[in-house]
Design a protein around this motif. Structure first.
Motif, PDB file in Angstrom:
ATOM      1  N   ALA A 111      -5.394  -6.532  -5.521  1.00 41.05           N
ATOM      2  CA  ALA A 111      -4.522  -6.305  -6.674  1.00 41.05           C
ATOM      3  C   ALA A 111      -4.183  -4.821  -6.811  1.00 41.05           C
ATOM      4  O   ALA A 111      -4.978  -3.950  -6.459  1.00 41.05           O
ATOM      5  CB  ALA A 111      -5.210  -6.810  -7.935  1.00 41.05           C
ATOM      6  N   ALA A 112      -2.988  -4.562  -7.332  1.00 42.06           N
ATOM      7  CA  ALA A 112      -2.499  -3.194  -7.498  1.00 42.06           C
ATOM      8  C   ALA A 112      -3.206  -2.482  -8.643  1.00 42.06           C
ATOM      9  O   ALA A 112      -3.780  -3.119  -9.526  1.00 42.06           O
ATOM     10  CB  ALA A 112      -0.994  -3.224  -7.758  1.00 42.06           C
ATOM     11  N   PHE A 118      -2.136  -0.733  -3.056  1.00 42.22           N
ATOM     12  CA  PHE A 118      -2.724  -0.101  -1.885  1.00 42.22           C
ATOM     13  C   PHE A 118      -2.217   1.338  -1.743  1.00 42.22           C
ATOM     14  O   PHE A 118      -1.738   1.755  -0.697  1.00 42.22           O
ATOM     15  CB  PHE A 118      -2.441  -0.896  -0.604  1.00 42.22           C
ATOM     16  CG  PHE A 118      -3.551  -0.717   0.393  1.00 42.22           C
ATOM     17  CD1 PHE A 118      -4.735  -1.432   0.248  1.00 42.22           C
ATOM     18  CD2 PHE A 118      -3.454   0.184   1.433  1.00 42.22           C
ATOM     19  CE1 PHE A 118      -5.786  -1.250   1.140  1.00 42.22           C
ATOM     20  CE2 PHE A 118      -4.513   0.381   2.326  1.00 42.22           C
ATOM     21  CZ  PHE A 118      -5.670  -0.347   2.189  1.00 42.22           C
ATOM     22  N   THR A 119      -2.304   2.039  -2.842  1.00 39.63           N
ATOM     23  CA  THR A 119      -1.892   3.438  -2.863  1.00 39.63           C
ATOM     24  C   THR A 119      -3.092   4.343  -3.156  1.00 39.63           C
ATOM     25  O   THR A 119      -2.925   5.521  -3.481  1.00 39.63           O
ATOM     26  CB  THR A 119      -0.804   3.654  -3.927  1.00 39.63           C
ATOM     27  OG1 THR A 119      -1.174   2.904  -5.088  1.00 39.63           O
ATOM     28  CG2 THR A 119       0.543   3.168  -3.447  1.00 39.63           C
ATOM     29  N   GLY A 120      -4.310   3.763  -3.080  1.00 31.13           N
ATOM     30  CA  GLY A 120      -5.539   4.550  -3.156  1.00 31.13           C
ATOM     31  C   GLY A 120      -5.679   5.352  -4.438  1.00 31.13           C
ATOM     32  O   GLY A 120      -5.269   4.917  -5.510  1.00 31.13           O
ATOM     33  N   LYS A 121      -6.272   6.529  -4.308  1.00 32.96           N
ATOM     34  CA  LYS A 121      -6.575   7.348  -5.494  1.00 32.96           C
ATOM     35  C   LYS A 121      -5.303   7.829  -6.183  1.00 32.96           C
ATOM     36  O   LYS A 121      -5.238   7.943  -7.398  1.00 32.96           O
ATOM     37  CB  LYS A 121      -7.448   8.548  -5.082  1.00 32.96           C
ATOM     38  CG  LYS A 121      -8.856   8.123  -4.701  1.00 32.96           C
ATOM     39  CD  LYS A 121      -9.820   9.294  -4.736  1.00 32.96           C
ATOM     40  CE  LYS A 121     -11.243   8.816  -4.450  1.00 32.96           C
ATOM     41  NZ  LYS A 121     -11.354   8.067  -3.166  1.00 32.96           N
ATOM     42  N   GLU A 171      -4.129   5.151  -8.507  1.00 34.72           N
ATOM     43  CA  GLU A 171      -4.901   5.094  -9.756  1.00 34.72           C
ATOM     44  C   GLU A 171      -4.497   6.247 -10.680  1.00 34.72           C
ATOM     45  O   GLU A 171      -4.389   6.070 -11.896  1.00 34.72           O
ATOM     46  CB  GLU A 171      -6.404   5.161  -9.448  1.00 34.72           C
ATOM     47  CG  GLU A 171      -6.886   3.888  -8.762  1.00 34.72           C
ATOM     48  CD  GLU A 171      -8.334   3.976  -8.287  1.00 34.72           C
ATOM     49  OE1 GLU A 171      -9.060   4.909  -8.698  1.00 34.72           O
ATOM     50  OE2 GLU A 171      -8.734   3.096  -7.489  1.00 34.72           O
ATOM     51  N   ILE A 222       4.834  -2.278  -1.259  1.00 38.27           N
ATOM     52  CA  ILE A 222       3.384  -2.056  -1.282  1.00 38.27           C
ATOM     53  C   ILE A 222       3.033  -0.922  -0.325  1.00 38.27           C
ATOM     54  O   ILE A 222       3.635  -0.796   0.740  1.00 38.27           O
ATOM     55  CB  ILE A 222       2.658  -3.350  -0.842  1.00 38.27           C
ATOM     56  CG1 ILE A 222       2.947  -4.495  -1.817  1.00 38.27           C
ATOM     57  CG2 ILE A 222       1.148  -3.134  -0.707  1.00 38.27           C
ATOM     58  CD1 ILE A 222       2.481  -5.866  -1.324  1.00 38.27           C
ATOM     59  N   GLY A 223       2.057  -0.103  -0.723  1.00 40.22           N
ATOM     60  CA  GLY A 223       1.496   0.871   0.212  1.00 40.22           C
ATOM     61  C   GLY A 223       2.310   2.135   0.387  1.00 40.22           C
ATOM     62  O   GLY A 223       2.234   2.783   1.425  1.00 40.22           O
ATOM     63  N   SER A 249       2.787   5.708  -1.505  1.00 39.63           N
ATOM     64  CA  SER A 249       2.292   6.546  -2.603  1.00 39.63           C
ATOM     65  C   SER A 249       3.399   7.388  -3.218  1.00 39.63           C
ATOM     66  O   SER A 249       4.387   7.704  -2.555  1.00 39.63           O
ATOM     67  CB  SER A 249       1.208   7.492  -2.085  1.00 39.63           C
ATOM     68  OG  SER A 249       0.072   6.779  -1.724  1.00 39.63           O
ATOM     69  N   THR A 287       0.438  -8.943  -5.077  1.00 38.75           N
ATOM     70  CA  THR A 287      -0.653  -8.064  -5.507  1.00 38.75           C
ATOM     71  C   THR A 287      -0.461  -7.601  -6.948  1.00 38.75           C
ATOM     72  O   THR A 287      -1.327  -6.928  -7.496  1.00 38.75           O
ATOM     73  CB  THR A 287      -0.656  -6.801  -4.626  1.00 38.75           C
ATOM     74  OG1 THR A 287       0.678  -6.300  -4.565  1.00 38.75           O
ATOM     75  CG2 THR A 287      -1.112  -7.136  -3.218  1.00 38.75           C
TER      76      THR A 287
END
Lengths: 406, 406
Positions: A59-60, A88-91, A94, A123-124, A126, A233
């Protein structure tokens, strides 16, 4: 790029304003088209919130944040962006949610846990929080109670038309309004078969009651549609109750009336999503009867609605009902093979386990050549039934998903 | 009608004869093309048999009959027809199997329970047993040990090339031969991911050992491929051991050697099926590593291989790896989101939960533009791994299944 769905409404729906709810939209450059891709919704103090989310284990970031906020049950704002799913963009992903929520909380003078986020798109990939944060003060200055239609356009991605609808409902406590927005098109499958949907009401409802209503309404609407069997997601369904109507807190029979109206509204939005399914040329209703249990009725209906071979047969206009038999067979539902029956457009093609040698080929071809296809299956194994809605699988679906980047 | 798969072998394989196995083929008019559609295989006395079948609850009449025969463990003949699946054909369909088996049993002087049946083609179209029975005496008079290649052609439906292969294997008891035939193309999904496959060996093996070998080999081959996620009503994998080689009954280490050769042979046939997937332009290998359990590794690999959005992205040649993340998310497999990684063609696109800002776009596009695509996912949740093979989802798939009747 994508031609408009043949099932698009002729004119854009103008959703009813909901007391206390104000919208502002902007283009922050996440959509390649340059169209509006950022939506801010302001909600008055005391707004209750309920939510249903994707069951995806990837999940996003906005979904994780909504889930974390929900126990508080109170919302003051919603921020949505389209064109980038922030999944799926990691830190960095967030940080987008945290910094955006913090900035909105500052503007509205509330806790960041009262700010809800949602996103849809690629998705993915950043991007910096600044891309959104830099527009928030401007957006907050342009909030408009009549911005619902623009909001519905802003959350679109591969959708070919905006989706919104409203209901006016009388309760023993007075009248209330519900307005819902949705976006869909692809990656549509149960459970939680939508990408994004936001519903606003001026009713006064306790958060726990609101969540119960939403669960019931979702099961009867978004959980009954499928476009391609993939699961996003980012699937997010949020329901906000501002409590600004003249009606007192709803309970008992009034709550039941609300749940019914909410179900009806979500069903309409769910069907709009199917009617804008990627590459759609035919709208398909799948009725399964005679199942052993409710779960098996739903599972058989979903197997038919999800089968690429059923969906391509319908795209081609062929009454190739053997593929329906195949799909039922893989569903795991109990089947009385010797008594099973299938109708297409009300015309029996299989009866009690035997093909029907019929003299209605012309009627059958006329139905299959039409835009609305009706499949009815009787499993002859019990008394449970269910209905699922889907669309055909066409060149258009392949084209949208293979040859254009979304 | 369908153009030949770009993955077809340049020349037709000529499978090795297997001592005691003889083939005869004929056209009985079930295929619209008029090509051979009826295959009779004669097997010598003492032939052991093992089988794996579709799990469909709407399985075809020949599948039901094979299942009923299997406990006896002995076979004398196999009758296969293509062009009509004899599925959902009611009492007439059952009569086709009974009368055909009875007629063959008369000719060969054996029990009808030693006659195995299989069928593939359109579902739900009845035909008279006479259509097959009338040709049996003629077929029995033309049996030929070198008929394997013709047999492989006869069982084709939407396949664009015949599929067969052989193995010569040395055991401590002497040499043995295995020859396998398969047909696939569409409606290919685990479990039991084939339409029809028949393997013949001259080894001497007890029926229970034979079944155990087949179960192991099937799990490592046909259960690891997918074309479209649909499951046939007719999937049938039969293994016949004539015992006519000079080798004594296989056991212990020799049985293990046999199982390994069988697995290797079925893997080759399974990959030929994927390489002839309906509308294929790209062959896809999906490796999942770092899963919590074997079952979760398989489930994640299947979710990726089965996703229409992944398959259309690959058809278009785009490194749209967000859809791989999406597919893993819906699989139910445990995922360590912050440590998950994805490679395409060996090039990292996501590492430890973050997108890779790479400078290898050219390499990536070159890989995605090629014909053999390699997806590797590390779930970062454990040490289990698995591999699944599939193909892309193209205009060709839609065309074959929408606009031609199969």
């Amino acid at each position: 790029m994508n031609s408009i769905s043949p099932f698009a409404p002729e004119t854009e729906y103008q959703p009813l304003p909901v007391s206390g709810v104000r919208f502002a939209t902007h283009s922050c450059g996440l959509k390649d088209s340059g169209g509006d891709d950022l939506l801010l919704v302001a909600l008055p103090e005391g707004t209750a919130v309920a939510g249903v989310f994707t069951r995806s284990s990837t999940a996003a970031a906005p979904v994780d944040a909504c889930r974390a906020n929900l126990p508080l049950g109170v919302a003051r704002a919603l921020i949505v962006h389209s064109g980038n799913a922030n999944a799926f963009t990691g830190k960095m992903g967030e940080a987008v949610v945290w910094e955006t929520s913090a900035a909105i909380a500052d503007i509205f003078g509330c806790s960041p846990r009262m700010v809800y986020s949602a996103a849809t798109g690629i998705i993915g990939r950043s991007f910096s929080p600044e891309k959104i944060v830099s527009h928030l003060v401007d957006l907050a200055g342009r909030l408009d109670a009549n911005g619902g239609a623009a909001a519905a356009r802003t959350i679109m991605t591969t959708d070919t038309f905006p989706k919104s609808t409203s209901r006016k409902v009388a309760t023993s406590q007075g009248n209330i309004v519900l307005t819902g927005l949705a976006k869909g098109a692809g990656m549509i499958a149960p459970d939680m078969a939508t990408l994004l949907s936001f519903v606003f009401t001026d009713a006064k409802i306790a958060p726990t009651d609101l969540q119960r209503s939403l669960n019931v309404a979702n099961q009867k609407s978004y959980s009954k549609i499928s476009v391609d069997g993939d699961t996003s997601t980012n699937d997010t369904l949020l329901l906000f109750a501002t409590g600004q109507s003249t009606a007192e807190t709803l309970s008992g029979a009034d709550l039941a009336v609300f749940t019914e109206a909410l179900t009806d509204l979500l069903k309409e939005l769910a069907l709009l999503i199917v009617r804008d399914g990627e590459g759609i040329t035919k709208f398909i209703k799948v009725d399964v009867n005679g199942a052993r249990t409710d779960a098996e009725a739903l599972s058989a209906a979903r197997a038919i609605a999800g089968s690429p071979l059923v969906k391509t047969a319908i795209a081609g206009g062929h009454p190739n009902w053997g593929r329906i038999i195949m799909a039922v067979g893989k569903s795991g539902a109990t089947v009385n093979k010797r008594n099973m029956s299938v109708n297409l457009g009300g015309i029996p093609v299989a009866r009690s386990g035997d093909p029907v040698a019929h003299n209605r080929d012309e009627d059958l071809n006329a139905h299959m050549g039409g835009r609305e296809i009706h499949i009815e299956v009787d499993l002859a194994a019990g008394t449970a039934s269910d209905t699922v809605y889907t669309c055909d699988l066409t060149y258009g679906y392949v084209e949208i998903n293979a040859f254009y980047k979304t």
